[in-house]
Write a protein that holds these residues in place. Structure first.
Motif, PDB file in Angstrom:
ATOM      1  N   PHE A 199     -39.234  62.517 -22.013  1.00 53.62           N
ATOM      2  CA  PHE A 199     -38.150  62.188 -21.100  1.00 53.62           C
ATOM      3  C   PHE A 199     -37.471  60.877 -21.503  1.00 53.62           C
ATOM      4  O   PHE A 199     -36.240  60.778 -21.514  1.00 53.62           O
ATOM      5  CB  PHE A 199     -38.683  62.078 -19.673  1.00 53.62           C
ATOM      6  N   MET A 200     -38.266  59.869 -21.847  1.00 51.42           N
ATOM      7  CA  MET A 200     -37.707  58.583 -22.258  1.00 51.42           C
ATOM      8  C   MET A 200     -36.890  58.729 -23.536  1.00 51.42           C
ATOM      9  O   MET A 200     -35.814  58.134 -23.670  1.00 51.42           O
ATOM     10  CB  MET A 200     -38.829  57.570 -22.466  1.00 51.42           C
ATOM     11  N   SER A 201     -37.380  59.527 -24.473  1.00 54.49           N
ATOM     12  CA  SER A 201     -36.639  59.756 -25.720  1.00 54.49           C
ATOM     13  C   SER A 201     -35.299  60.425 -25.443  1.00 54.49           C
ATOM     14  O   SER A 201     -34.267  60.048 -26.019  1.00 54.49           O
ATOM     15  CB  SER A 201     -37.477  60.627 -26.657  1.00 54.49           C
ATOM     16  N   ILE A 202     -35.287  61.401 -24.530  1.00 50.76           N
ATOM     17  CA  ILE A 202     -34.047  62.099 -24.175  1.00 50.76           C
ATOM     18  C   ILE A 202     -33.068  61.149 -23.485  1.00 50.76           C
ATOM     19  O   ILE A 202     -31.867  61.168 -23.760  1.00 50.76           O
ATOM     20  CB  ILE A 202     -34.368  63.298 -23.264  1.00 50.76           C
ATOM     21  N   VAL A 203     -33.580  60.289 -22.593  1.00 50.51           N
ATOM     22  CA  VAL A 203     -32.717  59.344 -21.876  1.00 50.51           C
ATOM     23  C   VAL A 203     -32.076  58.354 -22.845  1.00 50.51           C
ATOM     24  O   VAL A 203     -30.879  58.034 -22.727  1.00 50.51           O
ATOM     25  CB  VAL A 203     -33.529  58.605 -20.785  1.00 50.51           C
ATOM     26  N   ILE A 204     -32.851  57.862 -23.804  1.00 56.23           N
ATOM     27  CA  ILE A 204     -32.303  56.922 -24.795  1.00 56.23           C
ATOM     28  C   ILE A 204     -31.221  57.598 -25.629  1.00 56.23           C
ATOM     29  O   ILE A 204     -30.170  57.005 -25.921  1.00 56.23           O
ATOM     30  CB  ILE A 204     -33.428  56.377 -25.685  1.00 56.23           C
ATOM     31  N   TYR A 205     -31.458  58.834 -26.016  1.00 53.85           N
ATOM     32  CA  TYR A 205     -30.457  59.587 -26.778  1.00 53.85           C
ATOM     33  C   TYR A 205     -29.173  59.757 -25.961  1.00 53.85           C
ATOM     34  O   TYR A 205     -28.063  59.602 -26.473  1.00 53.85           O
ATOM     35  CB  TYR A 205     -31.036  60.950 -27.162  1.00 53.85           C
ATOM     36  N   ASN A 260     -32.745  54.628 -32.207  1.00 50.51           N
ATOM     37  CA  ASN A 260     -33.476  55.485 -33.146  1.00 50.51           C
ATOM     38  C   ASN A 260     -34.905  54.992 -33.363  1.00 50.51           C
ATOM     39  O   ASN A 260     -35.852  55.792 -33.429  1.00 50.51           O
ATOM     40  CB  ASN A 260     -32.741  55.557 -34.485  1.00 50.51           C
ATOM     41  N   LYS A 261     -35.075  53.679 -33.474  1.00 49.87           N
ATOM     42  CA  LYS A 261     -36.418  53.123 -33.656  1.00 49.87           C
ATOM     43  C   LYS A 261     -37.282  53.353 -32.428  1.00 49.87           C
ATOM     44  O   LYS A 261     -38.454  53.739 -32.539  1.00 49.87           O
ATOM     45  CB  LYS A 261     -36.316  51.627 -33.973  1.00 49.87           C
ATOM     46  N   VAL A 262     -36.710  53.122 -31.246  1.00 48.46           N
ATOM     47  CA  VAL A 262     -37.479  53.314 -30.010  1.00 48.46           C
ATOM     48  C   VAL A 262     -37.842  54.783 -29.832  1.00 48.46           C
ATOM     49  O   VAL A 262     -38.985  55.122 -29.485  1.00 48.46           O
ATOM     50  CB  VAL A 262     -36.682  52.803 -28.796  1.00 48.46           C
ATOM     51  N   ARG A 263     -36.897  55.679 -30.083  1.00 48.66           N
ATOM     52  CA  ARG A 263     -37.165  57.108 -29.923  1.00 48.66           C
ATOM     53  C   ARG A 263     -38.222  57.608 -30.892  1.00 48.66           C
ATOM     54  O   ARG A 263     -39.085  58.414 -30.549  1.00 48.66           O
ATOM     55  CB  ARG A 263     -35.871  57.908 -30.107  1.00 48.66           C
ATOM     56  N   SER A 264     -38.181  57.124 -32.130  1.00 46.15           N
ATOM     57  CA  SER A 264     -39.190  57.545 -33.114  1.00 46.15           C
ATOM     58  C   SER A 264     -40.583  57.072 -32.707  1.00 46.15           C
ATOM     59  O   SER A 264     -41.573  57.801 -32.865  1.00 46.15           O
ATOM     60  CB  SER A 264     -38.833  57.000 -34.498  1.00 46.15           C
ATOM     61  N   LYS A 265     -40.688  55.862 -32.131  1.00 43.48           N
ATOM     62  CA  LYS A 265     -41.983  55.368 -31.665  1.00 43.48           C
ATOM     63  C   LYS A 265     -42.486  56.165 -30.466  1.00 43.48           C
ATOM     64  O   LYS A 265     -43.678  56.451 -30.353  1.00 43.48           O
ATOM     65  CB  LYS A 265     -41.879  53.904 -31.307  1.00 43.48           C
ATOM     66  N   LEU A 266     -41.578  56.558 -29.573  1.00 39.21           N
ATOM     67  CA  LEU A 266     -41.983  57.336 -28.409  1.00 39.21           C
ATOM     68  C   LEU A 266     -42.491  58.711 -28.807  1.00 39.21           C
ATOM     69  O   LEU A 266     -43.482  59.208 -28.267  1.00 39.21           O
ATOM     70  CB  LEU A 266     -40.797  57.479 -27.440  1.00 39.21           C
ATOM     71  N   VAL A 267     -41.796  59.344 -29.760  1.00 34.00           N
ATOM     72  CA  VAL A 267     -42.177  60.684 -30.191  1.00 34.00           C
ATOM     73  C   VAL A 267     -43.530  60.637 -30.917  1.00 34.00           C
ATOM     74  O   VAL A 267     -44.399  61.505 -30.722  1.00 34.00           O
ATOM     75  CB  VAL A 267     -41.089  61.295 -31.092  1.00 34.00           C
ATOM     76  N   LYS A 268     -43.718  59.603 -31.766  1.00 33.16           N
ATOM     77  CA  LYS A 268     -44.978  59.502 -32.504  1.00 33.16           C
ATOM     78  C   LYS A 268     -46.124  59.118 -31.600  1.00 33.16           C
ATOM     79  O   LYS A 268     -47.264  59.469 -31.838  1.00 33.16           O
ATOM     80  CB  LYS A 268     -44.839  58.481 -33.622  1.00 33.16           C
ATOM     81  N   GLY A 269     -45.743  58.334 -30.566  1.00 31.59           N
ATOM     82  CA  GLY A 269     -46.625  57.881 -29.682  1.00 31.59           C
ATOM     83  C   GLY A 269     -47.572  57.652 -28.965  1.00 31.59           C
ATOM     84  O   GLY A 269     -48.503  57.435 -28.521  1.00 31.59           O
TER      85      GLY A 269
END
Length: 269
Positions: A199-205, A260-269
């Motif tokens: 959800f956080m990754s989608i919101v950032i996007y 992009n950096k924040v989303r990649s960290k969330l997905v790997k997370g």
């Protein structure tokens, strides 16, 4: 081995005619679409204006670019980002219950289909149309931009949320139900841990997209940097246009890199 090769050749032969038909249809549509391109309207005056715009980017109004008053580019960029950020947060919160109500694995399918239809209607209307509608209600200003960004975010975020919700690992919920967990406990300990990062990754996007929409909404008076941009263009002040565009480009690039950096960290997370 030979049977496998023969099978692949047969499949390739069977796909030849459908692929050829699709290619022909795409080419026909492409040729037909080129009829909308009218080069007759390109005049010497238009080329001169294009040259002045490029010169404005090369020679921007540095006083406007680094002006710290409310009329400067920095303040207008900050206002634009605030509109996008607040609109994204409000839309993200409102989208959560709508997403659960439109998820067929959570609620009965008739209910899910009705809510999905509502979300499709919301997504169909362009942001600039919402902006023009809200201006009639709330007047010009940043608040109109926030309302517009919120509503457009609800439609898209709900759709993306639903995709994540329908991919939930239901075995966890079944295990929790077998030990007598309540609905609130299943949501708190079984659903939210699976959904929070996505959800956080989608919101950032979505915030990244809303930042661009917020700049465009200023063109219709919904706050932000769009209004000064259109005023400068109408007055042929190309150095001011250049400074505004440079500030907007830099802001979007910074947000793009950080998101992009924040989303990649969330997905790997």
């Amino acid at each position: 081995m030979m049977n496998a090769i023969d099978k692949q050749l047969q499949q390739a032969t069977n796909r030849y005619l459908p692929n050829l038909l699709i290619t022909v249809i795409v080419l026909i549509i492409f040729v037909w679409s080129t009829s909308a391109v009218q080069l007759d309207n390109v005049t010497a005056n238009g080329l001169s204006i294009a040259k002045n715009i490029l010169l404005g980017l090369i020679q921007p109004d540095t006083e406007l670019l680094f002006n710290l008053t409310t009329g400067g580019v920095l303040y207008l960029l900050l206002e634009t980002m605030a509109i996008a950020f607040l609109g994204t947060i409000v839309g993200a919160v409102l989208a959560i219950p709508l997403a659960f109500l439109s998820a067929s694995n959570i609620v009965p399918k008739p209910v899910a289909y009705v809510i999905r239809l509502l979300l499709i209607v919301i997504r169909t209307i362009p942001p600039i149309v919402y902006g023009l509608m809200f201006i009639r209600v709330t007047g010009q200003g940043p608040f109109t931009g926030v309302l517009t960004i919120s509503l457009t975010s609800v439609g898209m975020l709900s759709k993306l949320y639903v995709d994540v919700i329908e991919d939930l690992d239901t075995s966890v919920l079944e295990s929790m139900e077998s030990i007598g967990c309540t609905t609130i406990e299943k949501i708190r300990y079984g659903i939210l841990p699976q959904l929070s990062a996505m959800f956080m990754s989608i919101v950032i996007y979505r915030f990244d997209m809303n930042l661009r929409d917020a700049a465009i909404l200023g063109l219709v008076g919904a706050g932000g940097i769009g209004a000064p941009l259109i005023f400068a263009m109408n007055a042929y002040r190309w150095s001011e246009v250049g400074s505004i565009l440079i500030g907007l480009i830099v802001l979007i690039l910074i947000v793009e890199v950080v998101s992009n950096k924040v989303r990649s960290k969330l997905v790997k997370g």
